[in-house]
Design a protein around this motif. Structure first.
Motif, PDB file in Angstrom:
ATOM      1  N   ARG A 113     -19.378  66.942  11.921  1.00  0.00           N
ATOM      2  CA  ARG A 113     -18.188  67.726  11.568  1.00  0.00           C
ATOM      3  C   ARG A 113     -17.351  67.991  12.811  1.00  0.00           C
ATOM      4  O   ARG A 113     -17.876  68.241  13.897  1.00  0.00           O
ATOM      5  N   ILE A 114     -16.033  67.936  12.621  1.00  0.00           N
ATOM      6  CA  ILE A 114     -15.072  68.390  13.618  1.00  0.00           C
ATOM      7  C   ILE A 114     -14.517  69.725  13.147  1.00  0.00           C
ATOM      8  O   ILE A 114     -14.198  69.895  11.970  1.00  0.00           O
ATOM      9  N   VAL A 115     -14.414  70.691  14.067  1.00  0.00           N
ATOM     10  CA  VAL A 115     -13.807  71.985  13.754  1.00  0.00           C
ATOM     11  C   VAL A 115     -12.613  72.161  14.690  1.00  0.00           C
ATOM     12  O   VAL A 115     -12.751  72.066  15.921  1.00  0.00           O
ATOM     13  N   TYR A 116     -11.470  72.415  14.094  1.00  0.00           N
ATOM     14  CA  TYR A 116     -10.216  72.494  14.845  1.00  0.00           C
ATOM     15  C   TYR A 116      -9.512  73.811  14.553  1.00  0.00           C
ATOM     16  O   TYR A 116      -9.474  74.264  13.412  1.00  0.00           O
ATOM     17  N   LEU A 117      -8.950  74.434  15.586  1.00  0.00           N
ATOM     18  CA  LEU A 117      -8.154  75.643  15.412  1.00  0.00           C
ATOM     19  C   LEU A 117      -6.703  75.319  15.718  1.00  0.00           C
ATOM     20  O   LEU A 117      -6.348  74.988  16.854  1.00  0.00           O
ATOM     21  N   GLY A 118      -5.859  75.392  14.693  1.00  0.00           N
ATOM     22  CA  GLY A 118      -4.438  75.109  14.849  1.00  0.00           C
ATOM     23  C   GLY A 118      -3.592  76.303  14.462  1.00  0.00           C
ATOM     24  O   GLY A 118      -4.080  77.430  14.342  1.00  0.00           O
ATOM     25  N   GLY A 119      -2.305  76.060  14.254  1.00  0.00           N
ATOM     26  CA  GLY A 119      -1.377  77.136  13.937  1.00  0.00           C
ATOM     27  C   GLY A 119      -1.018  77.158  12.470  1.00  0.00           C
ATOM     28  O   GLY A 119      -0.897  76.110  11.820  1.00  0.00           O
ATOM     29  N   LEU A 120      -0.806  78.352  11.938  1.00  0.00           N
ATOM     30  CA  LEU A 120      -0.384  78.520  10.555  1.00  0.00           C
ATOM     31  C   LEU A 120       1.088  78.142  10.446  1.00  0.00           C
ATOM     32  O   LEU A 120       1.927  78.616  11.223  1.00  0.00           O
ATOM     33  N   THR A 121       1.412  77.267   9.510  1.00  0.00           N
ATOM     34  CA  THR A 121       2.797  76.816   9.346  1.00  0.00           C
ATOM     35  C   THR A 121       3.353  77.295   8.012  1.00  0.00           C
ATOM     36  O   THR A 121       2.612  77.466   7.044  1.00  0.00           O
ATOM     37  N   PRO A 122       4.662  77.518   7.940  1.00  0.00           N
ATOM     38  CA  PRO A 122       5.269  77.979   6.685  1.00  0.00           C
ATOM     39  C   PRO A 122       5.268  76.864   5.644  1.00  0.00           C
ATOM     40  O   PRO A 122       5.497  75.696   5.962  1.00  0.00           O
ATOM     41  N   ALA A 123       5.027  77.239   4.405  1.00  0.00           N
ATOM     42  CA  ALA A 123       4.921  76.240   3.335  1.00  0.00           C
ATOM     43  C   ALA A 123       6.275  75.674   2.933  1.00  0.00           C
ATOM     44  O   ALA A 123       6.368  74.548   2.445  1.00  0.00           O
ATOM     45  N   ASP A 124       7.349  76.424   3.141  1.00  0.00           N
ATOM     46  CA  ASP A 124       8.658  76.004   2.631  1.00  0.00           C
ATOM     47  C   ASP A 124       9.552  75.382   3.693  1.00  0.00           C
ATOM     48  O   ASP A 124      10.754  75.193   3.469  1.00  0.00           O
ATOM     49  N   VAL A 125       8.991  75.050   4.869  1.00  0.00           N
ATOM     50  CA  VAL A 125       9.783  74.439   5.936  1.00  0.00           C
ATOM     51  C   VAL A 125       9.283  73.020   6.163  1.00  0.00           C
ATOM     52  O   VAL A 125       8.103  72.813   6.444  1.00  0.00           O
ATOM     53  N   PRO A 126      10.140  72.002   6.023  1.00  0.00           N
ATOM     54  CA  PRO A 126       9.709  70.621   6.268  1.00  0.00           C
ATOM     55  C   PRO A 126       9.148  70.462   7.682  1.00  0.00           C
ATOM     56  O   PRO A 126       9.639  71.103   8.625  1.00  0.00           O
ATOM     57  N   THR A 127       8.153  69.614   7.810  1.00  0.00           N
ATOM     58  CA  THR A 127       7.477  69.450   9.094  1.00  0.00           C
ATOM     59  C   THR A 127       8.448  69.106  10.206  1.00  0.00           C
ATOM     60  O   THR A 127       8.352  69.627  11.326  1.00  0.00           O
ATOM     61  N   GLN A 128       9.417  68.240   9.928  1.00  0.00           N
ATOM     62  CA  GLN A 128      10.342  67.803  10.964  1.00  0.00           C
ATOM     63  C   GLN A 128      11.247  68.920  11.451  1.00  0.00           C
ATOM     64  O   GLN A 128      11.867  68.802  12.524  1.00  0.00           O
ATOM     65  N   GLU A 129      11.341  70.019  10.694  1.00  0.00           N
ATOM     66  CA  GLU A 129      12.189  71.133  11.102  1.00  0.00           C
ATOM     67  C   GLU A 129      11.420  72.215  11.858  1.00  0.00           C
ATOM     68  O   GLU A 129      12.016  73.192  12.327  1.00  0.00           O
ATOM     69  N   LEU A 130      10.116  72.055  11.957  1.00  0.00           N
ATOM     70  CA  LEU A 130       9.311  73.033  12.687  1.00  0.00           C
ATOM     71  C   LEU A 130       9.571  72.928  14.187  1.00  0.00           C
ATOM     72  O   LEU A 130      10.079  71.922  14.681  1.00  0.00           O
ATOM     73  N   SER A 131       9.185  73.973  14.938  1.00  0.00           N
ATOM     74  CA  SER A 131       9.269  73.910  16.387  1.00  0.00           C
ATOM     75  C   SER A 131       8.333  72.820  16.888  1.00  0.00           C
ATOM     76  O   SER A 131       7.343  72.471  16.214  1.00  0.00           O
ATOM     77  N   PRO A 132       8.608  72.218  18.045  1.00  0.00           N
ATOM     78  CA  PRO A 132       7.721  71.178  18.567  1.00  0.00           C
ATOM     79  C   PRO A 132       6.273  71.628  18.671  1.00  0.00           C
ATOM     80  O   PRO A 132       5.348  70.863  18.392  1.00  0.00           O
ATOM     81  N   HIS A 133       6.071  72.880  19.043  1.00  0.00           N
ATOM     82  CA  HIS A 133       4.709  73.404  19.187  1.00  0.00           C
ATOM     83  C   HIS A 133       3.981  73.411  17.843  1.00  0.00           C
ATOM     84  O   HIS A 133       2.872  72.870  17.717  1.00  0.00           O
ATOM     85  N   LEU A 134       4.598  74.005  16.821  1.00  0.00           N
ATOM     86  CA  LEU A 134       3.955  74.069  15.506  1.00  0.00           C
ATOM     87  C   LEU A 134       3.825  72.677  14.892  1.00  0.00           C
ATOM     88  O   LEU A 134       2.819  72.364  14.241  1.00  0.00           O
ATOM     89  N   ARG A 135       4.836  71.851  15.083  1.00  0.00           N
ATOM     90  CA  ARG A 135       4.795  70.500  14.538  1.00  0.00           C
ATOM     91  C   ARG A 135       3.627  69.709  15.127  1.00  0.00           C
ATOM     92  O   ARG A 135       2.912  68.990  14.413  1.00  0.00           O
ATOM     93  N   SER A 136       3.412  69.862  16.423  1.00  0.00           N
ATOM     94  CA  SER A 136       2.319  69.145  17.068  1.00  0.00           C
ATOM     95  C   SER A 136       0.965  69.666  16.611  1.00  0.00           C
ATOM     96  O   SER A 136       0.037  68.886  16.376  1.00  0.00           O
ATOM     97  N   ARG A 137       0.855  70.986  16.444  1.00  0.00           N
ATOM     98  CA  ARG A 137      -0.414  71.565  15.976  1.00  0.00           C
ATOM     99  C   ARG A 137      -0.764  71.035  14.587  1.00  0.00           C
ATOM    100  O   ARG A 137      -1.908  70.706  14.281  1.00  0.00           O
ATOM    101  N   ALA A 138       0.268  70.950  13.718  1.00  0.00           N
ATOM    102  CA  ALA A 138       0.039  70.447  12.364  1.00  0.00           C
ATOM    103  C   ALA A 138      -0.341  68.970  12.390  1.00  0.00           C
ATOM    104  O   ALA A 138      -1.221  68.524  11.640  1.00  0.00           O
ATOM    105  N   GLU A 139       0.313  68.190  13.257  1.00  0.00           N
ATOM    106  CA  GLU A 139       0.013  66.762  13.328  1.00  0.00           C
ATOM    107  C   GLU A 139      -1.405  66.515  13.822  1.00  0.00           C
ATOM    108  O   GLU A 139      -2.108  65.633  13.322  1.00  0.00           O
ATOM    109  N   VAL A 140      -1.852  67.275  14.804  1.00  0.00           N
ATOM    110  CA  VAL A 140      -3.228  67.136  15.296  1.00  0.00           C
ATOM    111  C   VAL A 140      -4.210  67.369  14.157  1.00  0.00           C
ATOM    112  O   VAL A 140      -5.198  66.636  13.996  1.00  0.00           O
TER     113      VAL A 140
END
Length: 503
Positions: A113-140
């Motif tokens: 198992r891999i366990v990863y801690l990332g950032g909580l992202t808003p459900a109603d905001v498209p990924t491409q519109e997120l801040s670079p930091h949040l976008r990268s956390r979601a992509e990881v």
């Protein structure tokens, strides 16, 4: 395939062990009966941690497949707690590549198992519109979930705990500004979580069934605005109610500089925090409780998390801080071998003094330097240097100390970092302020004659280009005042301390 050890515990690999969460997760895993291996680019930074003797530390990097392959050998659970924000421009690609390599090596090693801690992202905001930091956390998270290894991707918003960047930002803004003009994000809803709950979920995730491969939102029981968080902090800290006036024109860039001026958190760290606070980050499910059950009073309320964090700060029991990890843009080269260093010019300023106190008394002063004790010389000059560093995007002089009396390798100390410490003898600090070169400050407490001691102090500077040479020669006329006064006052403080007086 990896397997459990004879005691029934799991074999866990922790990346990011020198960081805020990783440094706290390791002892929690050990206490749960697991065996822990830490992957670190600089293993020496973990040498003085209280748990260092109980965990295995290996040298490596998540972007290096070879070192990861060796580190993954016989591992059951691999914790991914790193990010490339400190790498500057291009960090999103570095994060993506590192996550891909990590997943590939975990799959090849048979990690369960891999366990990863990332950032909580808003459900109603498209990924491409997120801040670079949040976008990268979601992509990881997506890369790891698609690696073929069952993955638990925890998503948290603001983490509240002694020493966390979010807590320090909240604390200093509230304590220092009874009246404040703030960015509009103070009205955005957030669901903070106590660091103790984050650690509990991380440890508990190791035991999830093999078929679980998904994200989990984690948060505390309170949903509030950042304005509410500041007012709640004021109540818990017994401060008067704050007057908060939000204005719309403060962009994330401007607000990060505002945070950098008021708090110890530099703009380079404050910016991704501020960008994240632009969005409503509220949990949409609490399915984590199906696998890691909450006990009575869990997860902790925001007020309880604040009280616990403040208690640790007041009792000087902060085990890790946001500044434990590398700060973007700081120098990290090790001290050149000298005196015959092949790398070019190396300027030095050496001061020595005999001290009418024992080496032990002298060492107490040396190890207690910085933070509230200051630098024993020309406070105005140090303060001005700190402000100038802040203005050019540096860390400044306000990071203080993790512990008021004890230091360990890797600790941040105002605008220095502890590069080496030999208890009772040597403290070597590496400068992390913005400089046209690399700088170190060494302080020695040596045994003299007749019960006395000898204090030796050495400042070193390796210039970068012509600007570096010009910098050294422009400030060298002040060295007698700053470094000379520092040596004199440290010696006097040791004598006063040995006599039972205040340092």
């Amino acid at each position: 395939m990896a397997s459990n050890d004879d005691s029934g515990g799991l074999r866990c690999l922790v990346t990011g062990a020198t960081g805020y969460i990783g440094g706290r997760l390791v002892p929690e895993l050990l206490a749960a009966g697991h065996r822990v291996r830490c992957l670190a680019r600089t293993p020496e930074k973990l040498r003085d941690y209280p748990w260092a003797g109980e965990a295995e530390v290996v040298k490596g990097d998540v972007t290096d497949a070879g070192s990861l392959s060796a580190a993954m050998r016989d591992i059951d659970i691999a914790y991914y707690l790193v990010h490339a924000l400190a790498a500057g421009p291009g960090f999103e690609r570095t994060d993506r590549d590192a996550a891909r390599i990590f997943g590939e090596q975990a799959m090849a090693a048979g990690v369960r198992r891999i366990v990863y801690l990332g950032g909580l992202t808003p459900a109603d905001v498209p990924t491409q519109e997120l801040s670079p930091h949040l976008r990268s956390r979601a992509e990881v998270g997506r890369v790891l979930l698609g690696s073929g290894v069952p993955t638990t991707a925890l998503r948290a918003a603001v983490i509240i705990g002694s020493g966390s960047a979010s807590f320090e930002m909240l604390r200093y803004l509230t304590e220092r500004l009874p009246v404040m003009v703030t960015p509009s994000w103070v009205s955005t809803r957030i669901q903070p979580i106590a660091v103790r709950d984050v650690l509990r979920y991380l440890v508990g995730s190791a035991h999830m069934p093999a078929e679980v491969n998904r994200t989990f939102d984690i948060g505390g029981p309170d949903v509030m605005t950042y304005r509410d968080m500041m007012q709640r902090y004021a109540r818990v800290a017994e401060l008067p109610r704050r007057l908060i006036l939000p204005v719309p024109m403060l962009s994330p860039g401007l607000s990060s500089h505002w945070v950098g001026l008021v708090t110890p958190v530099p703009a380079s760290i404050a910016r991704p925090l501020a960008e994240s606070l632009r969005y409503e980050v509220v949990c949409h499910e609490h399915d984590i409780a199906d696998h890691v059950p909450d006990g009575p009073g869990q997860p902790f309320s925001f007020a309880t998390a604040l009280s616990l964090a403040l208690q640790r700060v007041r009792e000087a029991r902060v085990t890790t801080r946001w500044s434990s990890a590398s700060t973007p843009g700081i120098p990290s080269d090790p001290l050149p071998t000298d005196p015959d260093w092949a790398g070019g010019s190396l300027y030095t300023d050496v001061r020595e003094r005999d001290v009418d106190a024992s080496p032990e008394a002298l060492w107490r002063v040396v190890e207690g330097i910085g933070g509230a004790n200051g630098w024993y010389s020309f406070p105005a000059a140090w303060a001005v240097r700190g402000w100038l560093d802040r203005l050019v995007g540096g860390v400044g002089l306000r990071r203080g100390r993790r512990d008021a009396e004890r230091l360990r390798v890797g600790d941040s100390l105002d605008f220095w970092r502890v590069e080496e410490i030999e208890p009772g003898r040597l403290l070597r600090l590496r400068a992390e302020m913005r400089l046209p070169g690399l700088a170190w400050l060494e302080m020695y407490a040596e045994k003299g004659e007749d019960g006395r001691s000898r204090y030796r102090q050495r400042a070193l500077f390796h210039p970068s280009g012509l600007l570096g040479h010009m910098y050294w020669w422009s400030v060298s006329p002040f060295h007698a005042l700053v470094f000379g006064g520092m040596a004199r006052n440290i010696a006097r403080a040791a004598v006063r301390g040995a006599a039972g007086g205040p340092r």
